[in-house]
Motif scaffolding. Structure first.
Motif, PDB file in Angstrom:
ATOM      1  N   GLY A 250     -10.722   2.480   6.013  1.00 35.66           N
ATOM      2  CA  GLY A 250      -9.690   3.467   5.677  1.00 35.66           C
ATOM      3  C   GLY A 250     -10.295   4.815   5.314  1.00 35.66           C
TER       4      GLY A 250
ATOM      5  N   ASN B 110      -1.470   5.451   3.482  1.00 34.33           N
ATOM      6  CA  ASN B 110      -2.686   4.657   3.722  1.00 34.33           C
ATOM      7  C   ASN B 110      -2.687   4.133   5.158  1.00 34.33           C
TER       8      ASN B 110
ATOM      9  N   PHE C  15       0.846  -1.200   0.000  1.00 35.05           N
ATOM     10  CA  PHE C  15       0.000   0.000   0.000  1.00 35.05           C
ATOM     11  C   PHE C  15       0.876   1.242   0.000  1.00 35.05           C
TER      12      PHE C  15
ATOM     13  N   TRP D  40     -11.526   2.561  -0.020  1.00 35.43           N
ATOM     14  CA  TRP D  40     -10.821   2.173   1.209  1.00 35.43           C
ATOM     15  C   TRP D  40     -11.693   2.315   2.449  1.00 35.43           C
TER      16      TRP D  40
END
Ligand code: ADP
Ligand code: MG
Lengths: 285, 398, 250
Positions: B84, B58, B54, B79
């Motif tokens: 995320g 992130n 990633f 995400w």
């Protein structure tokens, strides 16, 4: 007071019908396999190897393989199972250890055959390094049939009246002599019948040999206990589900199923003939 | 005399050792099954030899097996769906690198892939890159998901069983355990009424002559190998169901249930009948002497008295059904999806083991997952054995 | 009308000729004792009177048995109804694995009675008649297995009384019990005689002489002598009877 008679009549009729339905289904299964399979059986089928993608030829290597597996597993399970049964009934009658062992034996008999297959693969094939072999397959099947052999032995011994043991002990025989000379000979007929029936179980098991010995296609016969073999039940599975040409191997499949059923039939008949024979012998004495 | 006594002791020792072999076997089964099975939870969630990468920014640090699968199947595209930032997910596989770089840039021998992969990861905030370990640069500019292992939740709570899917194999137990459950439930619902009816009929109603014919027949059927039942199911029951219900395929849970019911019948009949035969004659006579009919005597005295035996019969029948492998493997179609009706293909735990163990490399996650299935099967049957033990020990309750 | 009237009864277990030409009449509200050495056919005869022998394969009977004038072996006779008329108490107490209450209610329920109040009334009354009430009144819902052997046997008697039979058959009802329980059962039989006709098998001479009005002596499947109990015990006609009651064999 008519009603309770009517309900009895209804219940009994229902039970009778349900019972006959079950019997009809079971007989149909047998009849179906036998009627479809018997025409396939001929000398070539029993003595030749499979040919042309297992759609022609015979099943000789599978017969031989199953035969070896029966011998191999019996060599393992009979002596150990009988000794275990003797221990359970003659030496450890009602202490804690015996009941623990008995529970364990019962548990083992409830373990699914596929778990035996997993276990056999992990222990015999991989850990002990036997590979896919008659040895690994026989040991796995032997373990599987062990509870049956033990229980048969135990029950046969239990059926012998204690007075015979006491009679022998009172004459100064040791426990071992008593078992050897009095108890075992008397229990022998029942033990033998039980052992024969356990062979039936071994000859039809598939899941335990799947990963321990069975070969998909192996026309040549084994040279040692470290070789793979074909086996009847696995062969039936293969040609009825995953052969190259399922439709044209159907005849072979019916024939194989017929042979498997015949083995079971012969074993059951043999067992009951033996049982009757021994029963008569006892009566004559 | 001394020698003789020593000899006796020696033999007794041998007998004891033989006697303990079943216990030892159980112990070894437990050890081997659970050892291999526990290996599953140290297996990386990402395919062996690969990593997921990633962007540095992130915040995602963990993904479970199912999330990874959904991302790569484009079922999850943002995400924020996996906890995320609100940012679209950009899935990149090794082969996709050519969309970002020319072949010259990647090098004739792909020698520049590590550098480019690192660069791409650094400049793409939403990226998830699926990369063979050999192409991970020494100083990789991004987060690598390479220590993540399969978690118990992935296995026990997983809804999908795709042991060979990439980048993350799915070892979800649910479809298999539900498959086993439905097939066995169907089987026992079919087998129990018939089995008990036959048991009552044989124990109480049938004449000696009828009994002497039926008993050996039923014993014989208990000995027929399961592949033969499976074969019968395959050539008779499966086509029959397909035609009757107009199904696309006849290999269904119902086919499995029917075959298992037939296979469980001998067990149920024998155990239940034996237990009804142990009901003391005095009980039966007492009831008849009070003017009860035979049928009243059966359901008011004999069946309640034999209750624990009848329950054992049912439980043993269930055990037989749950553990049965070959017949089920042959007739249920083996689709590892959660079934909604009995007329769909299903896959049971034993059938999965039998069908897949041959293809699973020894020591792989797949191999270990199959052992985990075996361990679960083993536990279920242990519970069944122990409950039979308890049921049959329990005397008639007041 | 005679309550029990057995005429020319012969009975076979397959080949074995267990009862030979038995003729026996019993009047209403009498207690008849059957005595004789083991295996002479007492139980067999008793079980003929409620057709319990029907349960044994390969048995055969000739002759006739009338209960209150009705031939119980005539075609069309319902055995369950017959057994409601002719109750039976067995040698070993055999209560069902149910509560005390349910044991006594069983016979009523299987005979189609479902009126709760009636059942309850009848159960209580039967337990009282069986002289068991004081001992069990607080534990009617407890398992019958929790009772002592003697109590269990009286419960089995109560269970039989609950269906109001005309005849009560008892096959050595006290042989498995201690002396005190035995005495209680004997007392009870004495009481029951007012309402029932009773036939009792016993090995105990004192018991026979204490409770019965008439006594039948069986030997090797034959009924040797049947007379008033006093006569049998003081002045039997047959030598065989005398030998038996004086304990010279048996
Ligand atoms: N079910 C049976 N089958 C065959 N013979 C029996 C059976 N029951 C009793 N007998 C025989 O019938 C004879 C009478 O038995 P029984 O009426 O029980 O004697 P008693 O009650 O006087 O001791 C005995 O010789 C016994 O062996
Ligand atoms: Mg008797």
């Amino acid at each position: 007071m008519q009603s309770k008679r009517i309900s009895q009549a209804i219940a009994f009729t229902l039970f009778k019908l349900m019972s006959y339905a079950v019997i009809v289904i079971l007989v149909l299964i047998l009849g179906f396999i036998i009627s479809r399979g018997i025409g396939v059986i001929n000398w070539e089928f029993l003595t030749a190897a499979p040919e042309e993608g297992m759609t022609k030829g015979g099943i000789f290597p599978a017969i031989v393989g199953t035969f070896y597996l029966i011998i191999g597993s019996s060599l393992f399970s009979f002596p150990i199972g009988i000794m275990s049964g003797i221990y359970m009934n003659e030496y450890a009658t009602d202490n804690k250890l015996a009941s623990f062992i008995r529970i364990m034996t019962n548990n083992l008999s409830g373990v699914p055959s596929v778990v035996f297959g997993l276990f056999g693969m992990a222990l015999f094939v991989n850990t002990l390094g036997f590979g896919d072999s008659i040895l690994a397959g026989s040991l796995t099947l032997g373990l599987l049939s062990l509870p049956l052999v033990i229980r048969t032995t135990e029950e046969s011994l239990k059926a012998i009246d204690n007075s015979f043991r006491e009679g022998s002990l009172a004459l100064g025989a040791t426990k071992l002599q008593t078992i050897q000379k009095v108890v075992l000979p008397m229990a022998f007929p029942n033990i033998i019948t039980g052992l024969i029936l356990s062979i039936g179980r071994v000859s039809g098991e598939t899941a335990p040999i799947l990963f321990t010995v069975a070969a998909y296609f192996l026309p040549k016969l084994p040279n040692s206990i470290f070789d793979q073999v074909m086996a009847l039940p696995y062969h039936l599975y293969v040609i009825s589900t995953s052969g190259t040409d399922i439709e044209s191997s159907r005849a072979m499949a019916y024939g194989t199923a017929f042979v498997l059923i015949s083995i079971i039939l012969i074993i059951n008949i043999l067992a009951s003939v033996l049982r009757n024979y021994f029963a008569k012998k006892v009566k004559m004495n | 005399m001394q020698v003789k006594r020593f000899f006796e002791k020696l033999i007794e020792g041998f007998l004891l050792i033989s006697g303990s072999i079943t216990s030892i076997t159980i112990l070894l089964i437990v050890i081997f099954l659970f050892k291999e099975a526990s290996g599953l939870f140290t297996t990386p969630v990402v395919e062996e030899g690969y990593v997921l990468a990633f962007n540095k920014e992130n915040p995602i640090k963990h993904l479970n097996a199912y999330q990874i699968k959904q991302i790569f199947d484009s079922e999850i595209s943002n995400w924020n769906e996996v906890g995320g930032k609100d940012m679209p997910i950009e899935v990149v596989r090794l082969s996709d690198l050519t969309n970002y770089y020319t072949e010259e840039e990647l090098g004739a021998e792909f020698e520049h892939i590590p550098a480019k992969a690192s660069e791409l990861t650094a400049k793409t905030p939403g990226i998830v890159l699926f990369l063979p370990k050999q192409y991970v640069a020494k100083k990789f500019d991004g987060i690598l998901l390479d220590h993540e292992t399969i978690r118990p939740g992935d296995f026990f709570g997983g809804k999908e069983w795709y042991p060979t899917s990439t980048p993350s194999a799915q070892f979800g137990l649910l479809p298999l355990i539900l498959g086993t459950f439905w097939v066995s439930l169907g089987a026992i619902l079919l087998a129990l009424p018939f089995g008990l009816a036959v048991a009552v009929y044989l124990a109480e109603i049938a004449s000696m002559r009828v009994r002497n014919v039926l008993k050996p027949l039923i014993e014989l059927l208990a000995g027929i190998p399961s592949v033969v039942y499976g074969f019968f199911g395959l050539v008779v029951i499966v086509p029959f169901l397909q035609q009757t219900f107009g199904l696309p395929v006849g290999e269904t849970a119902l086919a499995g249930s029917i075959i298992l019911a037939i296979m469980a019948l001998p067990t149920i009949i024998t155990v239940a009948e034996d237990s009804m035969r142990t009901v003391p004659r005095a009980m039966k006579e007492a009831s008849l002497a009070l003017g009860a009919t035979h049928w009243q005597t059966i359901y008011k005295v004999i069946v309640p008295y034999a209750k624990s035996g009848i329950m054992s019969a049912a439980v043993l029948g269930i055990g037989r059904a749950i553990g049965e492998t070959m017949a089920v493997l042959m007739v249920t179609g083996n689709a590892a999806v959660i079934p909604h009706t009995l007329l769909e293909p299903v896959r049971t735990i034993p059938a999965t083991i039998a069908a897949e163990l041959g293809e699973a490399p020894v020591g792989s996650g797949h191999y270990q997952a199959l052992f985990a299935l075996g361990a679960i099967l083993f536990l279920i049957t242990m519970i069944i054995s122990i409950s039979v033990e308890l049921i049959s020990k329990k005397k008639y309750a007041k | 009308m005679l309550t029990i009237d057995a005429k020319n009864v012969d009975f076979y277990y397959s080949e074995f000729h267990a009862l030979k030409n038995i003729n026996l009449e019993v009047e209403k509200n009498k207690v008849v004792a059957l005595i004789g050495p083991s295996g002479c056919g007492k139980s067999t005869f008793l079980r003929l009177l409620n057709r319990m022998n029907d349960l044994i394969d390969g048995t055969r009977m000739t002759g006739s048995v009338l209960i209150e004038g009705k031939d119980i072996y005539a075609p069309g006779i319902r055995v369950d109804e017959l057994r409601k008329e002719v109750g039976m108490v067995f040698q070993k107490p055999n209560p069902f694995p149910k509560s005390i209450f349910e044991n006594v209610a069983y016979g009523l329920r299987v005979n189609g009675i479902s009126d709760k109040n009636f059942i309850e009334e009848r159960v209580v009354q039967s337990i009282k008649s069986a002289a068991l009430w004081d001992e069990v009144k607080d534990k009617l819902n407890k398992s019958a297995f929790a009772l002592s052997g003697g109590q269990q046997q009286r419960l089995c008697i109560a269970r039989t009384l609950a269906i109001s039979p005309k005849v009560v058959l008892m096959d050595e009802p006290a042989s498995a019990l201690d002396p005190i329980s035995t005495a209680k059962i004997e007392e009870l039989i004495y009481e029951l005689k007012k309402d029932y006709t009773i036939m009792i098998v016993t090995h105990n001479m004192q018991q026979a002489s204490r409770v019965s009005d008439k006594t039948a002596y069986f030997y090797l499947g034959e009924m040797i002598e049947y007379d008033d109990t006093i006569k049998i015990f003081t002045n039997p006609k047959e030598l065989s009877t005398q030998n038996y009651i004086t304990g010279r064999f048996g």
